[in-house]
Enzyme design. Structure first.
Site, PDB file in Angstrom:
ATOM      1  N   THR A   8     -15.187 -37.412 -80.035  1.00  0.00           N
ATOM      2  CA  THR A   8     -15.641 -36.122 -80.549  1.00  0.00           C
ATOM      3  C   THR A   8     -15.087 -34.963 -79.719  1.00  0.00           C
ATOM      4  O   THR A   8     -15.036 -35.033 -78.493  1.00  0.00           O
ATOM      5  CB  THR A   8     -17.176 -36.021 -80.591  1.00  0.00           C
ATOM      6  OG1 THR A   8     -17.523 -34.733 -81.093  1.00  0.00           O
ATOM      7  CG2 THR A   8     -17.804 -36.175 -79.223  1.00  0.00           C
ATOM      8  N   LYS A  13     -22.094 -32.046 -78.333  1.00  0.00           N
ATOM      9  CA  LYS A  13     -22.311 -33.498 -78.303  1.00  0.00           C
ATOM     10  C   LYS A  13     -21.770 -34.101 -77.012  1.00  0.00           C
ATOM     11  O   LYS A  13     -22.410 -34.944 -76.395  1.00  0.00           O
ATOM     12  CB  LYS A  13     -21.566 -34.155 -79.466  1.00  0.00           C
ATOM     13  CG  LYS A  13     -22.208 -34.029 -80.796  1.00  0.00           C
ATOM     14  CD  LYS A  13     -21.376 -34.906 -81.712  1.00  0.00           C
ATOM     15  CE  LYS A  13     -21.841 -34.900 -83.116  1.00  0.00           C
ATOM     16  NZ  LYS A  13     -21.031 -35.824 -83.922  1.00  0.00           N
ATOM     17  N   ASP A  68     -21.517 -40.467 -84.648  1.00  0.00           N
ATOM     18  CA  ASP A  68     -21.672 -39.832 -85.949  1.00  0.00           C
ATOM     19  C   ASP A  68     -23.164 -39.686 -86.207  1.00  0.00           C
ATOM     20  O   ASP A  68     -23.932 -40.633 -86.006  1.00  0.00           O
ATOM     21  CB  ASP A  68     -21.002 -40.643 -87.057  1.00  0.00           C
ATOM     22  CG  ASP A  68     -20.618 -39.754 -88.243  1.00  0.00           C
ATOM     23  OD1 ASP A  68     -20.197 -38.605 -88.009  1.00  0.00           O
ATOM     24  OD2 ASP A  68     -20.763 -40.190 -89.386  1.00  0.00           O
ATOM     25  N   PHE A 150     -28.137 -27.206 -80.924  1.00  0.00           N
ATOM     26  CA  PHE A 150     -27.095 -26.830 -81.882  1.00  0.00           C
ATOM     27  C   PHE A 150     -27.448 -27.412 -83.246  1.00  0.00           C
ATOM     28  O   PHE A 150     -28.456 -28.120 -83.388  1.00  0.00           O
ATOM     29  CB  PHE A 150     -25.717 -27.319 -81.409  1.00  0.00           C
ATOM     30  CG  PHE A 150     -25.558 -28.813 -81.426  1.00  0.00           C
ATOM     31  CD1 PHE A 150     -26.076 -29.599 -80.401  1.00  0.00           C
ATOM     32  CD2 PHE A 150     -24.900 -29.463 -82.464  1.00  0.00           C
ATOM     33  CE1 PHE A 150     -25.946 -30.978 -80.414  1.00  0.00           C
ATOM     34  CE2 PHE A 150     -24.759 -30.852 -82.488  1.00  0.00           C
ATOM     35  CZ  PHE A 150     -25.285 -31.600 -81.453  1.00  0.00           C
ATOM     36  N   GLY A 151     -26.623 -27.115 -84.244  1.00  0.00           N
ATOM     37  CA  GLY A 151     -26.793 -27.708 -85.570  1.00  0.00           C
ATOM     38  C   GLY A 151     -28.161 -27.397 -86.173  1.00  0.00           C
ATOM     39  O   GLY A 151     -28.584 -26.239 -86.248  1.00  0.00           O
ATOM     40  N   TYR A 152     -28.850 -28.436 -86.604  1.00  0.00           N
ATOM     41  CA  TYR A 152     -30.153 -28.280 -87.263  1.00  0.00           C
ATOM     42  C   TYR A 152     -31.316 -28.227 -86.262  1.00  0.00           C
ATOM     43  O   TYR A 152     -32.481 -28.205 -86.688  1.00  0.00           O
ATOM     44  CB  TYR A 152     -30.377 -29.450 -88.234  1.00  0.00           C
ATOM     45  CG  TYR A 152     -29.374 -29.528 -89.367  1.00  0.00           C
ATOM     46  CD1 TYR A 152     -29.576 -28.806 -90.549  1.00  0.00           C
ATOM     47  CD2 TYR A 152     -28.233 -30.320 -89.278  1.00  0.00           C
ATOM     48  CE1 TYR A 152     -28.667 -28.873 -91.600  1.00  0.00           C
ATOM     49  CE2 TYR A 152     -27.317 -30.397 -90.319  1.00  0.00           C
ATOM     50  CZ  TYR A 152     -27.540 -29.678 -91.472  1.00  0.00           C
ATOM     51  OH  TYR A 152     -26.637 -29.749 -92.514  1.00  0.00           O
ATOM     52  N   LYS A 174     -34.554 -32.439 -74.407  1.00  0.00           N
ATOM     53  CA  LYS A 174     -33.898 -32.999 -75.597  1.00  0.00           C
ATOM     54  C   LYS A 174     -33.214 -34.323 -75.255  1.00  0.00           C
ATOM     55  O   LYS A 174     -33.264 -35.282 -76.028  1.00  0.00           O
ATOM     56  CB  LYS A 174     -32.883 -32.002 -76.189  1.00  0.00           C
ATOM     57  CG  LYS A 174     -32.225 -32.557 -77.460  1.00  0.00           C
ATOM     58  CD  LYS A 174     -31.205 -31.660 -78.135  1.00  0.00           C
ATOM     59  CE  LYS A 174     -30.555 -32.408 -79.305  1.00  0.00           C
ATOM     60  NZ  LYS A 174     -29.391 -31.730 -79.876  1.00  0.00           N
ATOM     61  N   ARG A 180     -29.749 -39.069 -80.192  1.00  0.00           N
ATOM     62  CA  ARG A 180     -28.513 -39.393 -79.459  1.00  0.00           C
ATOM     63  C   ARG A 180     -28.861 -40.130 -78.162  1.00  0.00           C
ATOM     64  O   ARG A 180     -28.206 -41.104 -77.794  1.00  0.00           O
ATOM     65  CB  ARG A 180     -27.735 -38.097 -79.172  1.00  0.00           C
ATOM     66  CG  ARG A 180     -26.358 -38.325 -78.593  1.00  0.00           C
ATOM     67  CD  ARG A 180     -25.486 -37.080 -78.691  1.00  0.00           C
ATOM     68  NE  ARG A 180     -25.115 -36.773 -80.050  1.00  0.00           N
ATOM     69  CZ  ARG A 180     -25.681 -35.803 -80.782  1.00  0.00           C
ATOM     70  NH1 ARG A 180     -26.593 -35.005 -80.257  1.00  0.00           N
ATOM     71  NH2 ARG A 180     -25.327 -35.620 -82.029  1.00  0.00           N
TER      72      ARG A 180
HETATM   73  P1  IMP Z   1     -21.296 -35.129 -87.018  1.00  0.00           P
HETATM   74  O1  IMP Z   1     -20.680 -35.462 -88.351  1.00  0.00           O
HETATM   75  O2  IMP Z   1     -21.765 -36.330 -86.280  1.00  0.00           O
HETATM   76  O3  IMP Z   1     -20.449 -34.243 -86.162  1.00  0.00           O
HETATM   77  O4  IMP Z   1     -22.624 -34.290 -87.236  1.00  0.00           O
HETATM   78  C1  IMP Z   1     -23.026 -33.810 -88.469  1.00  0.00           C
HETATM   79  C2  IMP Z   1     -23.812 -32.554 -88.345  1.00  0.00           C
HETATM   80  O5  IMP Z   1     -25.113 -32.907 -87.908  1.00  0.00           O
HETATM   81  C3  IMP Z   1     -23.290 -31.537 -87.341  1.00  0.00           C
HETATM   82  O6  IMP Z   1     -22.490 -30.603 -87.921  1.00  0.00           O
HETATM   83  C4  IMP Z   1     -24.539 -30.876 -86.866  1.00  0.00           C
HETATM   84  O7  IMP Z   1     -24.830 -29.791 -87.710  1.00  0.00           O
HETATM   85  C5  IMP Z   1     -25.600 -31.922 -87.067  1.00  0.00           C
HETATM   86  N1  IMP Z   1     -26.001 -32.523 -85.805  1.00  0.00           N
HETATM   87  C6  IMP Z   1     -25.413 -33.544 -85.142  1.00  0.00           C
HETATM   88  N2  IMP Z   1     -26.109 -33.825 -84.028  1.00  0.00           N
HETATM   89  C7  IMP Z   1     -27.140 -32.945 -83.994  1.00  0.00           C
HETATM   90  C8  IMP Z   1     -28.196 -32.728 -83.073  1.00  0.00           C
HETATM   91  O8  IMP Z   1     -28.343 -33.382 -82.037  1.00  0.00           O
HETATM   92  N3  IMP Z   1     -29.048 -31.733 -83.387  1.00  0.00           N
HETATM   93  C9  IMP Z   1     -28.928 -30.968 -84.515  1.00  0.00           C
HETATM   94  N4  IMP Z   1     -27.961 -31.128 -85.388  1.00  0.00           N
HETATM   95  C10 IMP Z   1     -27.072 -32.118 -85.128  1.00  0.00           C
END
Ligand code: IMP
Length: 194
Positions: A8, A13, A68, A150-152, A174, A180
């Site tokens: 990645t 991450k 992933d 980050f993300g959601y 976290k 994770r």
């Molecule tokens: P990916 O395909 O594994 O990179 O992750 C898919 C999507 O899930 C990312 O774009 C993030 O928006 C979300 N994501 C992945 N890990 C986390 C996390 O630990 N917390 C919140 N959102 C996450």
């Protein structure tokens, strides 16, 4: 010291994975510049994680590790799931995805149950590979709270007494409870049993 090259390029991450694995004696090297991005063409997290780890291991000749992750919301039949990164479109930002998620759930009463699932895949240049997973149960908040993660994370609330969102936790907090972290602990156990 065990060493893997990390598939990645996502800094958040990578930081989380290094913070958890470093103290356990597992070092993650950066993906070499120029190593091609792999399209996530599989329809499962396992499939995509293995695809990324195998491709990087074959390119570099090194043991490789890939993550992933998906967010699975019960009221949406498991969406956004494998498509979590592209939920609001191919180039969607984290904020775009959160806005879309809250809009889709606007008519759904609380609790809007959900889970994060992370799959970690390892691949060796000799061809062997395996994957492990970790999950975190939660609920989707009605609006974003917190500045961390980050993300959601700003809309993903813990279940139980502590109802903070993941974005309201410190990095260390976290990294103890997260999907994770759970997957990485499963990885350490799997490596130790080999
Ligand atoms: P990916 O395909 O594994 O990179 O992750 C898919 C999507 O899930 C990312 O774009 C993030 O928006 C979300 N994501 C992945 N890990 C986390 C996390 O630990 N917390 C919140 N959102 C996450």
């Amino acid at each position: 010291m065990v060493r893997f090259v990390l598939a990645t390029a996502n800094v958040h991450k990578g930081n989380e994975m290094r913070a958890i694995l470093g103290p356990l004696g597992i070092e993650l090297g950066d993906r070499p510049h120029g190593a091609a991005e792999v399209d996530e063409t599989e329809d499962t997290l396992e499939g995509n994680a293995l695809l990324k780890a195998r491709a990087l291991s074959q390119t570099t000749g090194l043991a490789a590790i890939a993550d992933d992750t998906g967010l699975f919301v019960d009221a949406l039949g498991g969406q956004p799931g494998v498509r979590s990164a592209r939920y609001a479109g191919e180039r969607a930002s984290y904020e775009d995805n959160v806005v879309k998620l809250l809009a889709e759930l606007a008519q759904t009463p609380e609790p809007r149950t959900a889970r994060f699932r992370t799959v970690i895949a390892v691949a060796y240049p000799e061809g062997e590979s395996f994957s492990v997973a970790g999950e975190l149960e939660g609920t989707i908040a009605v609006s974003a709270r917190g500045a961390g993660g980050f993300g959601y994370d700003p809309v993903f609330e813990l279940r139980g007494v502590d109802r903070r969102t993941l974005a309201e936790l410190s990095e260390n907090e976290k990294n103890v409870v997260s999907h994770r972290a759970r997957a990485l602990r499963a990885l350490v156990e799997e490596l130790a049993s080999r």
